[in-house]
Write a protein that holds these residues in place. Structure first.
Motif, short mmCIF file in Angstrom:
data_model
loop_
_atom_site.label_atom_id
_atom_site.label_comp_id
_atom_site.label_asym_id
_atom_site.label_seq_id
_atom_site.Cartn_x
_atom_site.Cartn_y
_atom_site.Cartn_z
N VAL A 173 -77.84 13.69 29.01
CA VAL A 173 -76.80 12.78 29.37
C VAL A 173 -76.14 12.53 28.18
O VAL A 173 -76.41 11.67 27.20
N HIS B 102 -80.08 14.55 35.74
CA HIS B 102 -80.05 15.33 34.55
C HIS B 102 -81.59 15.83 34.46
O HIS B 102 -82.35 15.25 35.53
N THR C 278 -82.01 23.07 33.26
CA THR C 278 -80.70 23.36 33.58
C THR C 278 -80.60 24.46 34.70
O THR C 278 -79.77 24.36 35.49
#
Lengths: 455, 120
Positions: free
Chosen positions: A224, B20, B104
Motif C-alpha cells: 500500500v 492489497h 499480486t
C-alpha cells in the motif's frame, strides 16, 4: 499510571539488516531486544555446520553484533531474547561470554541458554513408544526417511524464556523456540501473567507474530503506497509497547524511515497464516479473527481484543532430512525475438538431456520477464520484449545427472540460438537438498532446560 | 450506449484497485492474505472472491485445492493454495519457491463492482 514495556525487533531472519539491532538500542528507550534468526530450513543448515565443526551451528552474526552492542545493553539494562543458538546454544553463549570478558563486563552479564528442543537422539525411542512422527502434510510415517534424518527439533514455547528472565539473564539464547515466544516471554515475565491467562497470552503471541519478521510490518515489503513510504534506506524496525492487560501499540523509533500503519500491520498479520481462528503455539491457541487494529497517531497502531484458548497437548517437531540434488542454470536472450530464442534454446537443451538419458524427478523451465512469477496470468509478452532470461532447474535423488546438467548450459552460448549473454557466473552449482518434515509429538515427552552462565 | 446507461452499468474492476495482499509459504502450500483497501470493498471481496473462483484463477498454476478463511475484523480473506510451490521449501525449482508473489498474482483477478461504488 500502568507500567508499559517496550520490546524491539532487531532481526527478522538470519541474513537480515545488520544495522537494525544497534539502531533499536541507540534510537530510543527499549526494555527488550528480540531477534529471530530461525526459519524452517535454518536448523538443517546449522546442523550441517556443526557436523563439520562442533564449535559452530548457531547464527554467527550474533557474536559480532554482541561485540558492538553488549556494553550498551548492560549500561541501559536492555535484555535480549534470541533463538540465535540454533542447534548449538552453548557454543553461541560461550562466544558471547568471551565478548563480555573482553569488554570487562565480568559480573555484569548473565547468559541463559534454553535447550531441550533437540530430540535427534530420541527419535528411535519416540518410535518405539508409538509416536510415528507422521508428516503433517502427507501423513507418511517418519520411518520412510528415518535413515536420512539430519536434525530434529521441537518448537518450545515462551515458558523457558520466562524462566530464563526470572533467573536474571540479560541475554537469553535459545535453540528452536517459536518466533512468537521470544516476544511473549518478556511480557509474561514483566507482567507475571499466568500460564492459563489465554487472552493475554494470545495477545502477546499476536505481538510476536507482528514483529517476528522485522521491518516487514513497518514499511518493508508493503504494497500500500509503497512509493511514498519514506526513508526506506533506514527503516525503523518495529517496537511493541505492551501494557499489563495484554493490549499493545506497534511503534518505531522517532526519526526513522518506514511506516507503521493499519495496512502495514495487517499485511504482516496475514503473512504465513493458516486457519486464522486457530493459530497454534505451545503456549496458547490465538484467534486472529478477534484482533482489533486502530490508528493511534503517526506510526502508531493500537492492537486490542485478542482472544485465546488453551493450547493442544502436542508440540510441533521440525525434522530435516537429506533429499537429493538440484541445480538451476540461466541464460539471457536479447531482442529481436528474445522470447522465441529462449524457447528454442529450452527445446534444444531438453532434447540433449533426453539423449543423454539423464533421469530427473523434475525439469522446470521458466522465462524470466515473461512467466516466472505469475505464469499464464501475466498474458503474452510484447513481441518487442527487450530481453528474456531462460531459467532451467532440475532435481534428482542422485548427484550425477544434476552434475551433468550443469555442463549443458554453457555450450548453448556458441551452439544454440543467437544474441545470448549473461553467463558471467560460470557453470551452475550443484546444491544438496535438505528437506523439511513437520511432525507432532506429545508435550509430555519434552522437558526444556534453562542454564545460567556468568561472565 | 448513452452516458446514463454507462453510469448505471455494473463494471469489472481488477482487485489491485480494491485490495492489497501478502503471501508466504508453509511447506508446499502458499497462503495469500487479501485485504480490502477500504472497509466498503470488503463485502465485494467476501461475496465474489470465493475459494472456487480463486481455484479457477490459479488453474494450471497449482496442483491442489483452495481453502478460504474470513477475517472480517481485518477486512481480509486468507486463502490456502495447496500444491502451489513445486514441492515447497528447498525442493522447489521455482523462482518463487516461497510463494512471495502469489499475492499480486491474485490481484490480477477482476470482480464486478456496482455503479454506486466509487473506486479510486
Amino acid at each position: 499510571m500502568t507500567r508499559k514495556i517496550r520490546i524491539a525487533s532487531g532481526q527478522g531472519f538470519w541474513g537480515d539488516w545488520l544495522e537494525a539491532p544497534a539502531r533499536q538500542v541507540e534510537g530510543g528507550p527499549i526494555d527488550y531486544l528480540m531477534m529471530d534468526y530461525l526459519a524452517e530450513v535454518t536448523m538443517s543448515i546449522m546442523q550441517k555446520q556443526r557436523s563439520r565443526d562442533p564449535a559452530l551451528g548457531y547464527a554467527r552474526d550474533f557474536v559480532p553484533l554482541m561485540e558492538h552492542i553488549l556494553p550498551d545493553l548492560v549500561r541501559k539494562g536492555i535484555r535480549v531474547t534470541s533463538n540465535a543458538g540454533g542447534v548449538n546454544p552453548r557454543a553461541c553463549a560461550d562466544a558471547v561470554l568471551d565478548v563480555a570478558r573482553r569488554h570487562n563486563l565480568a559480573g555484569k552479564v548473565r547468559i541463559a541458554i534454553v535447550t531441550g528442543d533437540d530430540v535427534f537422539d530420541r527419535l528411535n525411542s519416540f518410535e518405539r513408544r508409538g509416536h510415528s512422527l507422521a508428516n503433517m502434510d502427507t501423513g507418511e510415517p517418519l520411518a520412510a526417511v528415518r535413515d536420512r534424518v539430519l536434525s530434529a527439533n521441537v518448537y518450545l514455547g515462551a515458558q523457558p524464556v520466562v524462566d530464563a528472565l526470572a533467573a536474571g539473564a540479560n541475554v537469553v539464547i535459545t535453540g528452536r523456540v517459536t518466533d512468537t515466544g521470544l516476544t511473549l516471554g518478556p511480557m509474561m515475565h514483566a507482567f507475571e501473567w499466568r500460564g492459563d491467562d489465554y487472552d493475554r497470552l494470545a495477545s502477546g503471541t499476536v505481538a510476536g507474530h507482528i514483529i517476528e519478521c522485522g521491518a516487514q510490518c513497518s514499511g518493508g515489503n508493503c504494497l500500500v503506497g509503497w512509493e511514498r513510504i519514506p526513508a526506506m534506506e533506514e527503516p525503523g524496525y518495529p517496537i511493541i509497547e505492551a501494557a499489563e492487560d495484554g493490549t499493545f501499540v506497534v511503534i518505531k523509533h522517532e526519526g526513522t524511515g518506514g511506516r507503521v500503519s493499519v495496512p502495514s500491520v495487517t499485511e504482516q498479520l496475514v503473512y504465513e497464516m493458516g486457519d486464522p481462528a486457530n493459530y497454534l503455539t505451545p503456549d496458547v491457541i490465538a484467534d486472529f479473527t478477534t484482533i482489533r487494529l486502530r490508528r493511534a497517531g503517526k506510526d502508531r497502531v493500537r492492537v486490542t481484543g485478542v482472544r485465546g484458548r488453551a493450547p493442544t497437548d502436542l508440540l510441533k517437531v521440525s525434522v530435516s532430512y537429506f533429499y537429493g540434488y538440484k541445480a538451476v542454470g540461466t541464460l539471457v536472450y536479447a531482442w529481436p525475438d528474445a522470447y522465441k530464442k529462449a524457447k528454442r534454446a529450452d527445446r534444444i537443451l531438453r532434447a540433449r538431456l533426453e539423449r543423454l538419458g539423464l533421469a530427473f524427478e523434475e525439469i522446470l523451465t521458466e522465462f524470466v520477464g515473461v512467466d516466472a512469477t505469475h505464469g499464464r496470468l501475466a498474458g503474452p509478452p510484447s513481441p518487442d520484449i527487450p530481453e528474456v532470461q531462460l531459467r532451467v532447474g532440475v532435481r534428482a535423488r542422485e548427484r550425477e545427472p544434476v552434475a551433468r546438467f550443469t555442463r549443458e548450459i554453457a555450450p548453448l552460448i556458441l551452439n544454440g540460438p543467437p544474441s545470448v549473454t549473461g553467463f558471467a557466473g560460470g557453470r551452475p552449482k550443484v546444491e544438496e537438498i535438505v528437506a523439511y518434515w513437520p511432525a507432532l509429538v506429545a508435550k509430555s515427552e519434552i522437558k526444556s532446560k534453562v542454564e545460567i552462565l556468568k561472565a | 450506449m448513452s452516458q446514463r446507461a454507462k453510469a448505471t452499468k455494473r463494471r469489472k474492476v481488477q482487485l489491485v484497485r480494491l485490495a492489497h495482499a501478502r503471501s508466504g509459504d508453509k511447506g508446499d502450500t502458499a497462503n495469500v492474505g487479501l485485504i480490502a483497501l477500504k472497509p466498503a470493498y470488503y463485502p465485494l471481496l467476501r461475496d465474489q472472491v470465493t475459494a472456487s473462483r480463486v481455484a479457477r484463477h490459479f488453474r494450471g498454476l497449482i496442483t491442489g485445492g483452495v481453502e478460504r478463511y474470513e477475517l472480517p475484523n481485518l477486512n481480509a480473506l486468507n486463502f490456502l493454495l495447496h500444491g502451489a510451490l513445486g514441492g515447497g521449501g528447498t525442493l522447489s525449482l521455482k523462482t518463487d519457491a516461497q510463494g512471495k508473489v502469489f499475492s499480486t498474482a491474485l490481484l490480477r483477478m477482476e470482480i464486478t463492482v456496482p455503479p454506486s461504488l466509487h473506486v479510486d
